[in-house]
Enzyme design. Sequence first.
Site, PDB file in Angstrom:
ATOM      1  N   GLY A  84       0.832  -1.200   0.000  1.00  0.00           N
ATOM      2  CA  GLY A  84       0.000   0.000   0.000  1.00  0.00           C
ATOM      3  C   GLY A  84       0.863   1.244   0.000  1.00  0.00           C
ATOM      4  O   GLY A  84       2.073   1.200   0.217  1.00  0.00           O
ATOM      5  N   GLY A  89       0.891   5.296   1.483  1.00  0.00           N
ATOM      6  CA  GLY A  89       0.301   6.226   2.429  1.00  0.00           C
ATOM      7  C   GLY A  89       0.770   7.645   2.218  1.00  0.00           C
ATOM      8  O   GLY A  89       1.378   7.970   1.190  1.00  0.00           O
ATOM      9  N   GLY A 130       4.840   7.541   2.569  1.00  0.00           N
ATOM     10  CA  GLY A 130       5.694   6.501   2.016  1.00  0.00           C
ATOM     11  C   GLY A 130       4.904   5.302   1.548  1.00  0.00           C
ATOM     12  O   GLY A 130       3.674   5.306   1.519  1.00  0.00           O
ATOM     13  N   VAL A 174       4.555   0.868   1.663  1.00  0.00           N
ATOM     14  CA  VAL A 174       4.769  -0.290   2.520  1.00  0.00           C
ATOM     15  C   VAL A 174       4.911  -1.533   1.646  1.00  0.00           C
ATOM     16  O   VAL A 174       4.079  -1.777   0.755  1.00  0.00           O
ATOM     17  CB  VAL A 174       3.613  -0.470   3.524  1.00  0.00           C
ATOM     18  CG1 VAL A 174       3.888  -1.667   4.434  1.00  0.00           C
ATOM     19  CG2 VAL A 174       3.433   0.786   4.358  1.00  0.00           C
ATOM     20  N   LYS A 232       8.109  -0.127   5.763  1.00  0.00           N
ATOM     21  CA  LYS A 232       7.582   1.189   5.398  1.00  0.00           C
ATOM     22  C   LYS A 232       8.743   2.076   4.968  1.00  0.00           C
ATOM     23  O   LYS A 232       9.576   2.462   5.778  1.00  0.00           O
ATOM     24  CB  LYS A 232       6.844   1.809   6.583  1.00  0.00           C
ATOM     25  CG  LYS A 232       6.263   3.198   6.302  1.00  0.00           C
ATOM     26  CD  LYS A 232       5.541   3.726   7.528  1.00  0.00           C
ATOM     27  CE  LYS A 232       4.962   5.112   7.295  1.00  0.00           C
ATOM     28  NZ  LYS A 232       4.250   5.631   8.481  1.00  0.00           N
ATOM     29  N   ASP A 263      -4.218  10.227  14.501  1.00  0.00           N
ATOM     30  CA  ASP A 263      -4.660   9.798  13.167  1.00  0.00           C
ATOM     31  C   ASP A 263      -5.325   8.426  13.220  1.00  0.00           C
ATOM     32  O   ASP A 263      -5.025   7.539  12.414  1.00  0.00           O
ATOM     33  CB  ASP A 263      -3.482   9.779  12.190  1.00  0.00           C
ATOM     34  CG  ASP A 263      -3.926   9.828  10.733  1.00  0.00           C
ATOM     35  OD1 ASP A 263      -5.091  10.207  10.478  1.00  0.00           O
ATOM     36  OD2 ASP A 263      -3.123   9.488   9.847  1.00  0.00           O
TER      37      ASP A 263
END
Length: 992
Positions: free
Chosen positions: A687, A689, A692, A694, A707, A816
Site C-alpha cells: 500500500g 500512504g 511513504g 509499505v 515502510k 490519526d
Amino acid sequence: MHSSIIRNNETDYEALLAFKAATNDPLRSLESWNSSIHFCRWKGITCSSRHQRVIGLNLVNQNLTGFISPHVGNLSFLRFLSLDNNSYTGNLPRELGLLPRLQSLSVSYNSIEGQIPASLSNCTKLLSIVISYNKLAGPPPPELGSLPRLELIAFSRNNISGSIPSTFGNLSSLLRLYGGSNGLTGEIPDSLGRLTKLELVAFGENRLTGFIPPTLLNLSYIKIFDLAANQLEGTLPSYLGNTFPNLQFFSVGINLFTGSIPVSLSNATNLEYLHVGYNRFSGKVPSLVKLNKLGVLALSGNLLGKGESDDLSFISSLVNATSLLSLGLDENNFGGQLPDSFWNLSTTLSRLFLARNQLTGAIPSEIGNFVSLQDLRVNDNRFTGMIPYSIGKLRNLQILDFSRNGFSSNIPSSIGNLSRLLYMYLSENILSSGMPSSLGDCQNLLQLNLSQNGLSGPVAREVLSIPSLRTVDLSQNQLNGTLPVEIGSLKNLEYFNVSGNNFAGEIPSTLGGCVRLEFLDMEGNFLQGNIPSSFSSLRGLQVLDLSSNKLDGQVPSFLGEFNLLALNLSFNDFEGTLPEDGVFKNASVISVSGNPKLCGGIPELKLSKCGLKQHKKSTLSLTLKIVISTSGVILGISMILGFLIFCFLKRETKEPPSNPFGRSMLNVSYQGLLQATGGFSRDSLLGVGSYGSVYKGTLEEKLVAVKVLNLSQHGARKSFMAECEALRNIRHRNLVKVLTACSGVDLQGNDFKALVYEFMPNRSLDDWLHPQSNDNLVRGEIRYLNLVQRLNIAIDIACAVEYLHLQSGTPIVHCDLKPSNVLLDDELVGRVGDFGLARFLSRATDSFSTHQTSSSLLRGTIGYTAPEYGTGSEPSTYGDVYSFGILLLEMFTGKRPTGEMFKDGFGLNSFVQNSLPDRVADIVDPKLLHERETGTETTNGHRHYSSMGNHKCLVKVLSVGVACSADSAKERMSIADVVSELKSSRDALLRR
C-alpha cells in the site's frame, strides 16, 4: 417450484445455485434466489419465453463479492452476462467459452485477475466484450481475432502486457477498440488498418513504440482516436483532416512526434478535443477556422512558433469556437503580443495557459471578459505594464500565475474580489507600492508569492490573517515596519519567507503559534531582540534562517532539540555560550559566524573559549577554595548516587527499554531491505500512504512489512522521527510491533529511511470494511467481519488508545486513528499502527495542556479529525476519542465519514444519532443483518445471538460511538469508560 419445471431446466437451476454459492451478497440482491419461485422470476434473471431457459444474467452495481463460478458455463442458452461495478475477484472462468449463444460479456469495474481466457473465441456470436477496470494481466489472446461479429472490445485500465495481436485486424465487424492504461508494448500492427468500420481506437497510456500505421490513419469512420502517453514517433500526414471527416476526439499528446500540425485538421469540422501537446511539433499553428465545436485545444510543450510577432495569428481562427473551455499554448516559442482577436475568444474559457513563451506587451482590461476562468497562467514571459484592474472580474479564478514577467506599478485592489482564489503567484516582477489590504478578502488562499518585486510599506495585517494560508513568500522586496502579531493566527502556515526586506522591531512571539512551520527565513532585515521563547513550539522546523539582523541575547538551547536541516544565525549580536547538543553538534548544517560575543560550541565552529573572569578568582582565599571544591565533590557524588537510585527504582517499576526496537534485527541496511522486498518491487507493494510506501518482505526467514519513507514529501522526516520516538518505549498487544529502523543512503547516495514492522497477514480494517478497494482479502471462507469480530476489534483499538493515554508513562496522542491505520493479525486481533503524527502530552489534569516533543505536524485525516483541531486547538486525548468514535460508527454502519451523503453540517454522528434507538436496522452495515440467529457457530467458536440481542448490542455500541464523537470535547466519554462499555456489550451478547 414445480418439479416438472425443475426437471426440464435442472441444468440452469443448479448452475444459478452454484453461482449464488460463490457470491457474497451484502445487499441481499439474491434473496429471491430460492425454491419458492421459479428461477425465471429471480432478480437479475431473464428467460426465454418459449423454453424458459436463462438467456440473461444482469446483476450490475449490487456490491457483490466472491468469484464468478465456472458453473456459469452450464447456462448454455445465455446471451447476456452483465456483472459490472461489483467487487468480484478471482479469474474469468474459461468455461465462458462453453456459451455458444453468448452475445454480450460485461464485467467491468471489478477486481478480476488472471488472463483473458482464450476460450472466449469459441463464443462466435459475441458482439461485445467489456472487461475494463479490473486487474487482468498477461497479453491479449490472439484467438479473439476469430470472432466475426465482435463490434466492441474494451480492456482498458488493467495490467495487460505484451503486444496488440495482429489478429485483431480480422475483426471485420469491430466498431470500438479500447485498450488504454495498460502495459502494452511493441508497435501498432498494420492489420488494424483493415478495420474499415472502426469508429474508436484508444490505446493511450501504454508503452507503444514505432510509427502509426498509415492505413490506420485512412479509416474514414473514425470519431475517437486516442494514442496519447506512449512512445510513438514520426509525423502526422498532411491529409489527416480529410481522411478523418467524422473526427470528434484526437489525442496524440505526450509522444515523440515531430514535424508540423497538419493544415487539413481544420476540415475535421466535428472536432471537439484536440491534444497534440508535449511532442516536438514545430513551425506555425495552422488556421483552425472550421473547428467551431472545439472545446479543448492543447498545444503545450512543443516547439511551435519562432518568437515572432505573428506566431499567434491562428488565434483569430478560433473566435467562432463558442464552446472553447481550455486553451493550452504554454511551453512553446510563441512570440509577439497577444493579438486583438485573443480577447474575442469564447467567454466560456475556464483554463488559459500561456506560460513559458516569449510573449510581450501588456495584458489589457479585456481579460476581465473571461468571467469563467478558473486557471490563468502567463508566467515566464516578457509581459509588461500594469496588472489590469479588471482582473477582479474573474470571480471564479482559483489559480493566478503572473510570475517572472515585467509587470509594474501596484497590485490592484480589485484582486480582493477573487474570493475563490487558492494560488496567487506574482513573484519576480517590478511591482511597487504597498500591499493592498483587500488581499485579505481572498479567504481561501493556500499559497501567496509576492517575492522579488519592489513592494514597500508595511505588511497588510489583513493578509497575515487569512487562516488557510500554507505558503507565504514576501522575500526580496522593500517592505518595512514591524511584522504584525496577527501572523500567529496562521495555524496552517508551513513556509514563511520575509528575507531581504527592511523589517524592524522584535520578532513577534505569536509566530510560535504557527506550529506547522517547516521553513522560516527572516534573513537580511533589521530585526532585534531575542529569539522568542515561543519558538520552542516550532518542532516541525526544517530550515531556520535569522542571519544578517540585529538579534541579541543567548542562543536558545531548545533549538538543539529540533531536527533542522539548516540553521543560520550568522551576523547578529548573539552572546554567551553556544549549546553543543542536538543540531549544534553538526557544523555542516549550522552557521553562527559574525557573532563576536558567542563562545564555546563544537571545535569545528572555531568560536572562542568561554573563560572565567580571573579578577574575581584572585579574591578567593585558599580556605574558601577548598570549601567550594569539597562542596562540589560532595554535591557531584550526591547527584550521581541519586541518579543511580532513581534508575534502580525505575527499573523495579518498569521494564527498561534497552533497545527501542527489540534485539532481533538491529543492523538492517538499505541493501538488506532491497533484497528482502525483491528490490521494492510492485509485486511486494502492500500500500501507499501519506509519507511513504509499505512493502512485504522476508528478513531472517520472517515475514515483515517495510515502510519506506518518501523523503521528498513534506513532513516525511518528521513522521519518521515521531514514529521512532512514539514506538521507542511503548509495548502493548494491540499496537503494531516495530522490529527495527533503517536510516542510511540508497544506491544513488540519496537519504533513505525505513521502518520494519511485524507483518499483519489480514491487512487493514479498512480493507475488510470496504473490500472493493482490496485485492487479497480472503481468509478461508470469511468475506466480512461479523458482529462479534467487529466488537472484538473495536475493543482492541480502545484498549490500545487507553494504554497510550493512561498507561504508557507520558500520555501519547495518536492523532490519526482511522480504519486504514488499524491492522489485523492472523487471529483478527486489531493492532493500531502509524504513529507518524503522534504527540506527547504533559502530565496535566487538563488534556488540552500539551507539551510537544514530537517533530511531526498535526494533520490527521479529514472525516476523523476532531472539530476543535480546525480552530487551532492543540492535540489532546479528547481528539483521539473523537476519532475513535467516528471509526466505531464506521465499523458498524459500513459508511465512510467522507461519503457523499455527509455534507452541509450533516455527518456520520448525526446520521446515527437521529436513528437511535428504533431505526438501527436502517443504518447498520447490511452484512450484519444477514447473520443467522441462535445456533450458528462463528469462526471463534462462539454461537450467534438472537435478533433481540443483536439489536440491543448495536444500540449500545452505536451510542458509545455517538458519545465519543460529540462536537464538544468535554462531553465525550473517557476512553476507560469506552473499554468498559464495549466489553460489557460483548459479554452480554455472548451470554445470550
